[in-house]
Write a protein that holds these residues in place. Structure first.
Motif, PDB file in Angstrom:
ATOM      1  N   SER B  55      -5.043  19.636  14.258  1.00 59.12           N
ATOM      2  CA  SER B  55      -4.609  18.251  14.386  1.00 59.12           C
ATOM      3  C   SER B  55      -4.822  17.614  13.021  1.00 59.12           C
ATOM      4  N   THR B  56      -3.822  16.877  12.550  1.00 57.44           N
ATOM      5  CA  THR B  56      -3.924  16.369  11.178  1.00 57.44           C
ATOM      6  C   THR B  56      -3.730  14.865  11.126  1.00 57.44           C
ATOM      7  N   LEU B  57      -4.267  14.280  10.067  1.00 62.11           N
ATOM      8  CA  LEU B  57      -4.142  12.832   9.859  1.00 62.11           C
ATOM      9  C   LEU B  57      -3.999  12.536   8.368  1.00 62.11           C
ATOM     10  N   PRO B  58      -2.794  12.246   7.928  1.00 68.62           N
ATOM     11  CA  PRO B  58      -2.653  11.823   6.538  1.00 68.62           C
ATOM     12  C   PRO B  58      -3.094  10.368   6.405  1.00 68.62           C
ATOM     13  N   ASP B  59      -3.612  10.013   5.271  1.00 65.40           N
ATOM     14  CA  ASP B  59      -4.058   8.640   5.034  1.00 65.40           C
ATOM     15  C   ASP B  59      -3.696   8.315   3.602  1.00 65.40           C
ATOM     16  N   TYR B  60      -2.629   7.541   3.439  1.00 64.63           N
ATOM     17  CA  TYR B  60      -2.172   7.307   2.076  1.00 64.63           C
ATOM     18  C   TYR B  60      -1.968   5.826   1.830  1.00 64.63           C
ATOM     19  N   PRO B  61      -2.052   5.416   0.563  1.00 64.54           N
ATOM     20  CA  PRO B  61      -1.875   3.995   0.271  1.00 64.54           C
ATOM     21  C   PRO B  61      -0.399   3.613   0.334  1.00 64.54           C
ATOM     22  N   ALA B  62      -0.135   2.328   0.576  1.00 58.70           N
ATOM     23  CA  ALA B  62       1.253   1.866   0.644  1.00 58.70           C
ATOM     24  C   ALA B  62       1.903   1.880  -0.734  1.00 58.70           C
ATOM     25  N   GLU B  63       1.099   1.653  -1.765  1.00 58.73           N
ATOM     26  CA  GLU B  63       1.646   1.677  -3.116  1.00 58.73           C
ATOM     27  C   GLU B  63       1.969   3.123  -3.459  1.00 58.73           C
ATOM     28  N   ILE B  64       3.178   3.352  -3.982  1.00 53.76           N
ATOM     29  CA  ILE B  64       3.556   4.717  -4.302  1.00 53.76           C
ATOM     30  C   ILE B  64       2.620   5.261  -5.378  1.00 53.76           C
ATOM     31  N   ARG B  65       2.357   4.458  -6.380  1.00 52.35           N
ATOM     32  CA  ARG B  65       1.408   4.871  -7.421  1.00 52.35           C
ATOM     33  C   ARG B  65       0.531   3.675  -7.773  1.00 52.35           C
ATOM     34  N   ALA B  66      -0.573   3.527  -7.078  1.00 52.33           N
ATOM     35  CA  ALA B  66      -1.554   2.524  -7.493  1.00 52.33           C
ATOM     36  C   ALA B  66      -2.131   3.025  -8.812  1.00 52.33           C
ATOM     37  N   PRO B  67      -2.806   2.167  -9.595  1.00 55.85           N
ATOM     38  CA  PRO B  67      -3.327   2.622 -10.890  1.00 55.85           C
ATOM     39  C   PRO B  67      -4.130   3.917 -10.748  1.00 55.85           C
ATOM     40  N   ALA B  68      -3.839   4.876 -11.618  1.00 54.14           N
ATOM     41  CA  ALA B  68      -4.482   6.184 -11.541  1.00 54.14           C
ATOM     42  C   ALA B  68      -5.994   6.032 -11.596  1.00 54.14           C
ATOM     43  N   GLY B  69      -6.676   6.767 -10.748  1.00 54.57           N
ATOM     44  CA  GLY B  69      -8.133   6.783 -10.785  1.00 54.57           C
ATOM     45  C   GLY B  69      -8.788   5.620 -10.071  1.00 54.57           C
ATOM     46  N   SER B  70      -7.982   4.670  -9.568  1.00 52.77           N
ATOM     47  CA  SER B  70      -8.580   3.495  -8.933  1.00 52.77           C
ATOM     48  C   SER B  70      -8.863   3.768  -7.462  1.00 52.77           C
ATOM     49  N   LEU B  71      -9.720   2.945  -6.872  1.00 52.79           N
ATOM     50  CA  LEU B  71     -10.043   3.109  -5.453  1.00 52.79           C
ATOM     51  C   LEU B  71      -8.823   2.887  -4.547  1.00 52.79           C
ATOM     52  N   PRO B  72      -7.987   1.855  -4.800  1.00 55.95           N
ATOM     53  CA  PRO B  72      -6.826   1.678  -3.910  1.00 55.95           C
ATOM     54  C   PRO B  72      -5.821   2.816  -4.014  1.00 55.95           C
ATOM     55  N   GLY B  73      -5.909   3.587  -5.085  1.00 59.88           N
ATOM     56  CA  GLY B  73      -4.934   4.659  -5.264  1.00 59.88           C
ATOM     57  C   GLY B  73      -5.324   5.962  -4.586  1.00 59.88           C
ATOM     58  N   VAL B  74      -6.416   5.962  -3.839  1.00 60.65           N
ATOM     59  CA  VAL B  74      -6.877   7.220  -3.249  1.00 60.65           C
ATOM     60  C   VAL B  74      -6.031   7.578  -2.026  1.00 60.65           C
ATOM     61  N   SER B  75      -5.590   8.830  -2.008  1.00 60.13           N
ATOM     62  CA  SER B  75      -4.764   9.343  -0.931  1.00 60.13           C
ATOM     63  C   SER B  75      -5.532  10.470  -0.255  1.00 60.13           C
ATOM     64  N   GLY B  76      -5.480  10.512   1.062  1.00 58.66           N
ATOM     65  CA  GLY B  76      -6.261  11.527   1.758  1.00 58.66           C
ATOM     66  C   GLY B  76      -5.467  12.250   2.827  1.00 58.66           C
ATOM     67  N   PHE B  77      -5.926  13.416   3.212  1.00 61.19           N
ATOM     68  CA  PHE B  77      -5.283  14.181   4.285  1.00 61.19           C
ATOM     69  C   PHE B  77      -6.388  14.936   5.006  1.00 61.19           C
ATOM     70  N   ALA B 132     -13.873   3.868 -10.725  1.00 64.45           N
ATOM     71  CA  ALA B 132     -14.288   4.004  -9.331  1.00 64.45           C
ATOM     72  C   ALA B 132     -15.481   3.105  -9.022  1.00 64.45           C
ATOM     73  N   GLY B 133     -16.017   2.452 -10.044  1.00 66.84           N
ATOM     74  CA  GLY B 133     -17.139   1.536  -9.831  1.00 66.84           C
ATOM     75  C   GLY B 133     -18.485   2.230  -9.752  1.00 66.84           C
ATOM     76  N   TYR B 134     -18.568   3.423 -10.297  1.00 68.19           N
ATOM     77  CA  TYR B 134     -19.866   4.126 -10.347  1.00 68.19           C
ATOM     78  C   TYR B 134     -20.626   3.701 -11.603  1.00 68.19           C
ATOM     79  N   ALA B 135     -21.862   3.242 -11.425  1.00 68.94           N
ATOM     80  CA  ALA B 135     -22.674   2.877 -12.586  1.00 68.94           C
ATOM     81  C   ALA B 135     -23.214   4.135 -13.271  1.00 68.94           C
ATOM     82  N   SER B 136     -23.477   5.149 -12.470  1.00 64.63           N
ATOM     83  CA  SER B 136     -23.905   6.419 -13.068  1.00 64.63           C
ATOM     84  C   SER B 136     -23.147   7.552 -12.392  1.00 64.63           C
ATOM     85  N   ASN B 137     -23.207   8.732 -12.994  1.00 67.39           N
ATOM     86  CA  ASN B 137     -22.447   9.865 -12.464  1.00 67.39           C
ATOM     87  C   ASN B 137     -23.127  10.422 -11.211  1.00 67.39           C
ATOM     88  N   PRO B 138     -22.474  10.319 -10.052  1.00 65.86           N
ATOM     89  CA  PRO B 138     -23.111  10.772  -8.802  1.00 65.86           C
ATOM     90  C   PRO B 138     -23.401  12.273  -8.807  1.00 65.86           C
TER      91      PRO B 138
END
Lengths: 349, 624
Positions: B55-77, B132-138
């Motif tokens: 069973s699958t669930l894609p989860d993608y942003p409405a923007e075709i290309r939100a700014p690269a590397g940004s949180l709103p631009g994250v696409s998941g499956f 991504a808003g990380y203050a240090s490298n996780p």
């Protein structure tokens, strides 16, 4: 071609003889006495036998407004749809049943206000529908509100201080939308109207006919200044393909180009027919057609007749062509194969 | 991950443990330009072909290309796969593949405790960390210590694998998702064959892309095999599904195939008329490929034109179909009323999404039930059907047409974004399992009236243009009973309103009863509709396993309800109605059957989790 028997060939049956009477339905028209719509109905019923379609293969689709009642009075198939949307139903019907002859009956409010988008797109797609727009420059059925073709400054029930909107020029819209047949006629010119409807019906492709129509209750005399019998020859120009643009009771005036602008000239004093524009309804270049659609009384005589008439493959033919091509290329679709498409696997018992 | 016996076998020079698992949930996450949807669907395809239930669930942003590397631009499956039947894409992922810091940040909170994270360590640059808003490298600050983190320099390794190919650095970089896919194929013992075949077809005209992606995929696989960062790989045995031939299918694909099938069964041409809108556009795209079945598609100028053209096609005797999402439904409203009063067959697809207004176009919701049931002027009853899973979309697309044709009525088909884009294995039906949809047009002019009715169904005749002797006029004005002429008679309008209502109500005689999963009476009934099926069914199965008195019933027919619905909802001490809306079915059930049902309503643009339903049910049972 009034009430005489006219031989006609139905598209899919024996040769048939139909007359105007065959197209009169059993419903009595109910427009106001003296309404211009009666004449349009009569001329349409007279024109119908010309096309060679059996009654059951003709469909009239309308929207809302006084014009919307039209289908009830035609003894064909008919669909009185909703405000402004008749072209959409007509498009779907024609696309799926290309053999039918489909007419759209509409008004200035129906076609150019609420339904403007559908006029644009049905025309530009060259859907083979014949749109006849009754232009009385007022909302009549709702009893007298301003319409998109009402005059600037016109006082109506919703514009007691005068309309602050500039009117739309319907034929300019039709041309801009790439209609392949564009014409204008007048409710009180029966012969011209019947001829125009006949030519519209014979055209294959998107057809837009503006009929200047009088609403004697809410906008009486909207076109009178140039359509009245005693002035019409001087204030209107009857376009004929291949003929110079001459008008006037004495046929002594014409239209010529001065640079890129049209101007009215009087023949004589060195100006001859040679100087006048010659009407070419088949010209692919629409520049002069736009000019004819735009000029109007009192600056110019009002043009009537067929302004544009060009040939393009129709939407329904292109759509059917893609279906036929696909069948030729791939064979008739096999449902089993379509369901089982892509990667499959089998679970054994 | 639920596990059984770990075993060890020697594969390469390394000792690799093999762990048998019942069910695994994996989430692929990256930038919307990273190809995560392709990666996810390729992994799903191989997993389905392997024989797991998925069973699958894609989860993608409405923007075709939100700014690269940004949180709103994250696409998941997300994909869940199992050796036994499953109904949902899984609550929490066991494995997260994160292609950059933003993908990690957005998704790590969903992971099961101790879950595995595979990251592209090359993407953890100061710049990307800042975006991504990380203050240090996780990866260095210990914040991921409760997880099992595998750092792979995907970008570098992939570039090395593609060395020598005549491609730009940018083109090379675009294939790194296939490196990650290769790693996952190794980790879960999937075959690369379906993906290799897909590449051959997809890039038939660009052989270099076949070669590049193939190298990336194989390099990832080889990396999994030879590296020492994985000590285990995982085995999920094939599931025992009902015998037959299967394919993996999304809800929108199943919907389109269902409509195609309906047209073949009805022996009428399908005319699909639609305006592009997320998440319904794939149906138009897919149906446009079936021209050799006589299917005609029409991309209309707007939503109103789309339904108008469909009504025109149905008037002409074809199957006039239109599809949209909630905002488009709102625009089509007046036309649905026209189809009601002209009593023409028509199917209107609403692939629901989060609203109101534009809302969240790529996120799921069940918010259009009221709109489907009541969203018209005056009394304008319309049958409503709603499939419960991606594969079921096929059945209810056919069913919608069966009802529309047989009862001469518009029918609304409610899917949603979760069903439309999610996928699961679909057993391909044999043609003789499918219903007969053939009905005859009226041809006999003798005794014909446009609004005469079939005594059983109250359907009026389908009298199409081109039929000699049947010339008649219909339209939006009220019609005189039987004769069909325009009528303003008060009693006639009342009679016609009753007839329109009765005609739809009688459909209850033509649909199956509501089935109950579990005891026929007891403490708690969970009543659902649409895409909540999987989460409800899983929760109920878990609770039944503990001996609780709980049952599940799922409505596929929302108007009219199956005839036994009242009996079912009255047979339990409590009725719980979970919905991804503010309580629409709940309102109708309470109003229709006078039962004190309670709602469970979460509108977050995402499906329920099994655990959420389970907790709510436990709470209600505890109150008894």
């Amino acid at each position: 071609m009034t009430d005489q028997k006219t031989p006609a060939i139905a598209s899919d049956r024996e040769p048939i003889l139909l007359t105007k009477k065959d197209f009169v339905s059993d419903v009595d028209p109910r427009w106001c006495p003296g309404c211009g719509d009666y004449s349009i109905l009569a001329q349409a019923q007279k024109a119908m036998p010309e096309f060679g379609y059996a009654r059951e293969n003709i469909v009239f689709i309308s929207g809302i407004g006084c014009s919307g009642r039209f289908p009830y009075y035609m003894n064909t198939f008919g669909f009185h749809s909703i405000h402004g949307r008749a072209p959409t139903l007509a498009t779907g019907l024609k696309a799926s049943r290309p053999e039918l002859m489909v007419w759209v009956i509409t008004g200035d409010g129906d076609a150019l206000s609420i339904g403007g988008n559908h006029i644009l797109h049905s025309m530009r797609k060259n859907v083979d529908i014949k749109v006849v727009m009754f232009n009385n420059r007022i909302y009549g059925l709702t009893k007298g509100q301003v319409s998109p073709t009402s005059d600037y400054g016109q006082k109506t029930k919703t514009t007691p201080g005068g309309s602050i909107n500039y009117p739309i020029h319907p034929l300019v819209v039709a041309l801009a939308a790439e209609a392949s047949f564009v014409a204008r006629s007048v409710d009180t010119f029966p012969d011209h109207l019947q001829e125009t409807i006949t030519r519209a019906g014979k055209h294959k492709g998107s057809t837009f006919v503006e009929v200047l129509q009088n609403c004697n209750i809410f906008n009486d005399g909207a076109h009178r200044e140039f359509t009245d019998r005693d002035v019409r020859d001087d204030r209107m120009i009857f376009l004929r393909h291949g003929e110079p643009m001459i008008f006037g009771k004495d046929r002594d005036r014409g239209i010529r180009l001065n640079g890129v602008r049209p101007e009215v000239v009087r023949l004589g004093n060195g100006i001859t027919e040679e100087d006048l524009l010659v009407h070419d309804e088949t010209s692919e270049d629409p520049t002069i057609h736009f000019m004819l659609a735009r000029i109007y009384w009192p600056e110019f005589p009002v043009p009537v007749g067929v302004i544009r008439n060009v040939t393009r493959t129709t939407h329904d033919a292109l759509l059917q062509g893609q279906v036929d091509d696909a069948i030729r290329r791939e064979g008739r679709g096999d449902l089993r194969a379509a369901l089982g498409g892509g990667e499959t696997w089998t679970v054994e018992r | 991950m639920s596990t059984t016996e770990p075993t060890t076998e020697s594969t390469t020079e390394h000792e690799i443990a093999i762990q048998e698992l019942d069910r695994v949930t994996v989430r692929f996450a990256g930038d919307s330009g990273d190809g995560m949807q392709v990666t996810g669907s390729q992994f799903s395809q191989s997993t389905a072909v392997f024989g797991n239930d998925i069973s699958t669930l894609p989860d993608y942003p409405a923007e075709i290309r939100a700014p690269a590397g940004s949180l709103p631009g994250v696409s998941g499956f997300q994909i869940s796969f199992s050796s036994s039947p499953i109904y949902t894409p899984g609550d929490a992922p066991d494995v997260l593949v994160a292609m950059n810091p933003a993908a990690l940040k957005r998704n790590v909170g969903d992971l099961v405790p101790g879950g595995a994270i595979i990251v592209n360590s090359d993407a953890f640059t100061p710049n990307n960390l800042a975006k991504a808003g990380y203050a240090s490298n996780p990866l260095e600050d210990g914040s991921l210590k409760e997880y099992n983190v595998h750092e792979i320099p995907v970008t570098t390794l992939n570039a090395r694998a593609l060395e020598g190919l005549d491609m730009t650095a940018k083109q090379v970089d675009l294939t790194k998702n296939f490196f990650a896919l290769g790693v996952m194929f190794w980790l879960f013992e999937r075959s690369m064959e379906p993906t290799l075949a897909w590449l051959e077809e997809k890039y038939a005209k660009r052989p270099i892309f076949i070669e590049a992606n193939k190298r990336a995929l194989m390099a990832g696989y080889a990396f999994g095999e030879t590296t020492e960062i994985f000590h285990t790989h995982y085995r999920v045995a094939p599931a025992k599904l009902r015998p037959g031939t299967y394919r993996n299918i999304t809800g929108n694909e199943a919907t389109a195939l269902g409509f195609l099938t309906a047209s073949q069964l009805a022996e009428r041409n399908l005319f699909y008329s639609s305006y592009p809108i997320t998440p319904a556009s794939e149906i138009l795209q897919q149906l446009s490929l079936y021209k050799n079945f006589g299917v005609k598609t029409f991309q209309a100028e707007d939503e109103i034109a789309a339904i108008g053209a469909a009504i025109g096609a149905s008037y002409g005797g074809g199957l006039g179909l239109t599809g949209t999402s909630g905002p488009g439904m709102a625009l089509k409203t007046e036309m649905v009323g026209l189809a009601v009063i002209t009593e023409l067959p028509l199917v209107i697809v609403d692939v629901q999404r989060a609203g109101p207004s534009t809302g969240m176009p790529t996120k799921t919701e069940q918010g259009d039930l009221f709109q489907a049931l009541y969203g018209r002027n005056s009394d304008a009853p319309v049958p409503v059907v709603a499939p419960a899973s991606p594969a079921e979309c096929f059945d209810y697309a056919v069913e919608a047409w069966r009802l529309a044709i047989r009862h001469m009525t518009p029918v609304i088909y409610l899917s949603d974004s979760f069903l439309a884009t999610g996928s699961e294995p679909w057993r391909i039906p044999e043609l003789d399992e499918l219903p007969d949809l053939k009905v005859a047009n009226r041809t006999d002019p003798q005794g014909f009236y446009p609004y005469m009715r079939d005594p059983e169904t109250l359907a009026r005749p389908w009298a199409v243009p081109g039929t000699p002797g049947l010339e008649h006029r219909i339209g939006g004005l009220e019609k005189l009973d039987v004769l069909g002429s325009v009528s303003y008679d008060p009693d006639n309008h009342h009679r016609m309103s009753m007839l329109r209502a009765e005609k739809v109500a009688r459909i209850a005689n033509d649909i199956p009863p509501l089935e109950v999963f579990g005891p026929p009476e007891g403490d708690l009934l969970i009543l659902g509709w649409g895409s909540t099926y999987g989460a409800i069914r899983s929760a109920v199965e878990r609770l039944q396993g503990r001996g609780t008195s709980i049952a599940h019933a799922h409505l596929r027919y929302l108007n009219p309800f199956p005839a036994n619905t009242g009996d079912v909802v009255r047979a339990y001490r409590k009725v719980l109605v979970p919905e991804v809306n503010m309580g629409q079915l709940l309102f109708v059930i309470r109003g229709t059957y006078l039962v004190d049902a309670v709602g469970f309503n979460l509108v977050r643009g995402k499906p329920f989790q099994i655990s959420e339903i389970q907790m709510k049910a436990e709470q209600l049972l505890g109150d008894l």
